[in-house]
Write a protein that holds these residues in place. Structure first.
Motif, PDB file in Angstrom:
ATOM      1  N   LEU A  68      -3.469   2.306  -7.827  1.00 20.36           N
ATOM      2  CA  LEU A  68      -3.847   1.259  -6.880  1.00 20.36           C
ATOM      3  C   LEU A  68      -4.053  -0.083  -7.577  1.00 20.36           C
ATOM      4  O   LEU A  68      -3.680  -1.141  -7.054  1.00 20.36           O
ATOM      5  N   LEU A  69      -4.633  -0.037  -8.764  1.00 22.63           N
ATOM      6  CA  LEU A  69      -4.913  -1.280  -9.482  1.00 22.63           C
ATOM      7  C   LEU A  69      -3.647  -1.928 -10.034  1.00 22.63           C
ATOM      8  O   LEU A  69      -3.528  -3.158 -10.053  1.00 22.63           O
ATOM      9  N   ASP A  70      -2.717  -1.103 -10.470  1.00 25.14           N
ATOM     10  CA  ASP A  70      -1.553  -1.635 -11.190  1.00 25.14           C
ATOM     11  C   ASP A  70      -0.247  -1.507 -10.423  1.00 25.14           C
ATOM     12  O   ASP A  70       0.795  -1.980 -10.891  1.00 25.14           O
ATOM     13  N   GLY A  71      -0.274  -0.826  -9.257  1.00 19.49           N
ATOM     14  CA  GLY A  71       0.951  -0.613  -8.504  1.00 19.49           C
ATOM     15  C   GLY A  71       1.289  -1.788  -7.594  1.00 19.49           C
ATOM     16  O   GLY A  71       0.514  -2.752  -7.462  1.00 19.49           O
ATOM     17  N   PRO A  72       2.436  -1.704  -6.927  1.00 13.50           N
ATOM     18  CA  PRO A  72       2.852  -2.779  -6.013  1.00 13.50           C
ATOM     19  C   PRO A  72       1.925  -2.861  -4.804  1.00 13.50           C
ATOM     20  O   PRO A  72       1.364  -1.866  -4.355  1.00 13.50           O
ATOM     21  N   GLN A  73       1.790  -4.051  -4.244  1.00 13.08           N
ATOM     22  CA  GLN A  73       0.861  -4.296  -3.146  1.00 13.08           C
ATOM     23  C   GLN A  73       1.173  -3.433  -1.931  1.00 13.08           C
ATOM     24  O   GLN A  73       0.256  -2.932  -1.262  1.00 13.08           O
ATOM     25  N   ALA A  74       2.444  -3.228  -1.642  1.00 11.95           N
ATOM     26  CA  ALA A  74       2.835  -2.437  -0.467  1.00 11.95           C
ATOM     27  C   ALA A  74       2.336  -1.004  -0.598  1.00 11.95           C
ATOM     28  O   ALA A  74       1.858  -0.397   0.374  1.00 11.95           O
ATOM     29  N   LYS A  75       2.416  -0.444  -1.800  1.00 11.39           N
ATOM     30  CA  LYS A  75       1.950   0.927  -2.005  1.00 11.39           C
ATOM     31  C   LYS A  75       0.434   1.010  -1.906  1.00 11.39           C
ATOM     32  O   LYS A  75      -0.117   1.969  -1.364  1.00 11.39           O
ATOM     33  N   VAL A  76      -0.232  -0.018  -2.401  1.00 10.21           N
ATOM     34  CA  VAL A  76      -1.694  -0.060  -2.301  1.00 10.21           C
ATOM     35  C   VAL A  76      -2.115  -0.067  -0.844  1.00 10.21           C
ATOM     36  O   VAL A  76      -3.010   0.681  -0.422  1.00 10.21           O
ATOM     37  N   LEU A  77      -1.462  -0.887  -0.055  1.00 13.79           N
ATOM     38  CA  LEU A  77      -1.795  -0.997   1.367  1.00 13.79           C
ATOM     39  C   LEU A  77      -1.565   0.325   2.087  1.00 13.79           C
ATOM     40  O   LEU A  77      -2.393   0.762   2.901  1.00 13.79           O
ATOM     41  N   ALA A  78      -0.476   1.003   1.768  1.00 15.62           N
ATOM     42  CA  ALA A  78      -0.160   2.278   2.413  1.00 15.62           C
ATOM     43  C   ALA A  78      -1.220   3.325   2.059  1.00 15.62           C
ATOM     44  O   ALA A  78      -1.661   4.099   2.922  1.00 15.62           O
ATOM     45  N   GLN A  79      -1.618   3.354   0.801  1.00 19.46           N
ATOM     46  CA  GLN A  79      -2.622   4.339   0.388  1.00 19.46           C
ATOM     47  C   GLN A  79      -3.988   4.048   1.026  1.00 19.46           C
ATOM     48  O   GLN A  79      -4.712   4.968   1.398  1.00 19.46           O
ATOM     49  N   LEU A  80      -4.323   2.790   1.137  1.00 17.97           N
ATOM     50  CA  LEU A  80      -5.589   2.434   1.767  1.00 17.97           C
ATOM     51  C   LEU A  80      -5.597   2.816   3.244  1.00 17.97           C
ATOM     52  O   LEU A  80      -6.599   3.326   3.758  1.00 17.97           O
ATOM     53  N   ARG A  81      -4.478   2.591   3.911  1.00 19.52           N
ATOM     54  CA  ARG A  81      -4.394   2.971   5.324  1.00 19.52           C
ATOM     55  C   ARG A  81      -4.488   4.481   5.495  1.00 19.52           C
ATOM     56  O   ARG A  81      -5.148   4.984   6.420  1.00 19.52           O
ATOM     57  N   SER A  82      -3.835   5.212   4.590  1.00 24.40           N
ATOM     58  CA  SER A  82      -3.893   6.670   4.653  1.00 24.40           C
ATOM     59  C   SER A  82      -5.329   7.142   4.442  1.00 24.40           C
ATOM     60  O   SER A  82      -5.814   8.034   5.151  1.00 24.40           O
ATOM     61  N   ARG A  83      -6.001   6.533   3.460  1.00 24.16           N
ATOM     62  CA  ARG A  83      -7.388   6.923   3.197  1.00 24.16           C
ATOM     63  C   ARG A  83      -8.291   6.553   4.367  1.00 24.16           C
ATOM     64  O   ARG A  83      -9.235   7.292   4.699  1.00 24.16           O
ATOM     65  N   GLN A  84      -8.009   5.449   5.017  1.00 32.69           N
ATOM     66  CA  GLN A  84      -8.802   5.045   6.183  1.00 32.69           C
ATOM     67  C   GLN A  84      -8.707   6.079   7.289  1.00 32.69           C
ATOM     68  O   GLN A  84      -9.719   6.426   7.926  1.00 32.69           O
ATOM     69  N   GLN A  85      -7.507   6.613   7.524  1.00 28.00           N
ATOM     70  CA  GLN A  85      -7.337   7.636   8.546  1.00 28.00           C
ATOM     71  C   GLN A  85      -8.113   8.905   8.181  1.00 28.00           C
ATOM     72  O   GLN A  85      -8.736   9.540   9.033  1.00 28.00           O
TER      73      GLN A  85
END
Length: 266
Positions: A68-85
């Motif tokens: 999350l810290l070093d990856g592309p922004q799009a992947k970070v956003l997708a992971q955050l949305r998944s975690r939110q669900q």
């Protein structure tokens, strides 16, 4: 400005060992060193640590946090949305557990094992104050009669509660009529209603000898929460609780119920 590992640990609320582990894994390596070779953290390091703690607080593993810290922004956003669900699903699950626990607490405190909608349907305006129920449970926890009453109450079906509350409503109407008609609290009519109340408690909960009935009456007079269990707020009159208390005491004397020394001293 730079900070020692001990200072950063104190700022962030983590251990020095944790910071050493983050450094070893490459998750957070301090950008500076002192002349003696000790780790020194700069402002950018503190910002990264704050992000690490945020992601860890969301339940991400160290490897996921590094991504999350070093990856592309799009992947970070997708992971955050998944975690939110996932978090929302967990919140919903915990909410259901909280509601079930609250209902279990109410059953333990009041002896009523009805669902909330059934409570509203059966009890109407008569409400159980859980603070009073808790105090009563503590007060009478060593009483066999109280335990028996709670056990019988928890075994009542919805139909039992309908019949019980129907009896209580009819009795309450007679009590209000006697009070409004100016009948004396120690008169036959009021004492007859007191006896009906005692028999009602015996029939539905536990044997209620005159001395026990006196103590219940004293609670009615002293605590509005107790009196609200027999007469809801909309039906109350000034002096009605004291009137019922007087009637119960008079009926106990008529029934030959003796007063204990502790009751005489109150």
């Amino acid at each position: 400005m730079s900070y020692s590992v001990g200072q950063v640990a104190a700022f962030a609320g983590v251990t020095v060992r944790t910071l050493h582990h983050y450094d070893k894994t490459g998750l957070l390596s301090p950008t500076g060193r002192s002349h003696a070779g000790y780790r020194r953290y700069g402002d950018a390091d503190l910002v990264r640590l704050q992000q690490i703690l945020f992601y860890r607080g969301l339940g991400f593993s160290l490897d996921e946090t590094a991504t999350l810290l070093d990856g592309p922004q799009a992947k970070v956003l997708a992971q955050l949305r998944s975690r939110q669900q996932e978090l929302r699903a967990e919140i919903a699950r915990l909410q259901r557990l909280d509601e079930a626990t609250e209902r279990a607490i109410e059953v333990q405190q009041t002896g009523v094992s009805l669902r909330p909608e059934e409570r509203a349907e059966v009890f109407g305006e008569v409400a159980f104050d859980l603070s009073y129920a808790t105090e009563a449970q503590v007060k009478w926890e060593h009483s066999d009669a109280h335990r028996q009453a709670m056990a019988r109450a928890s075994a009542h079906t919805k139909e039992d509660w309908r019949r019980l509350m129907g009896e209580a409503a009819a009795w309450r109407a007679e009590l209000l009529a006697a009070f409004d008609d100016g009948e004396p609290g120690d008169g036959d009519r009021a004492m007859g209603l007191a006896e009906e109340h005692r028999q009602h408690l015996t029939r539905w909960f536990t044997p209620c000898p005159p001395d026990v009935h006196r103590r219940i009456a004293d609670d009615f007079a002293a605590d509005p929460r107790a009196f609200a269990l027999v007469v809801p707020q909309s039906g109350q009159r000034p002096g009605l609780a004291a009137y019922l208390c007087e009637a119960i005491h008079a009926n106990a004397r008529r029934s030959g119920g003796s007063r204990t020394e502790s009751e005489e001293d109150r």
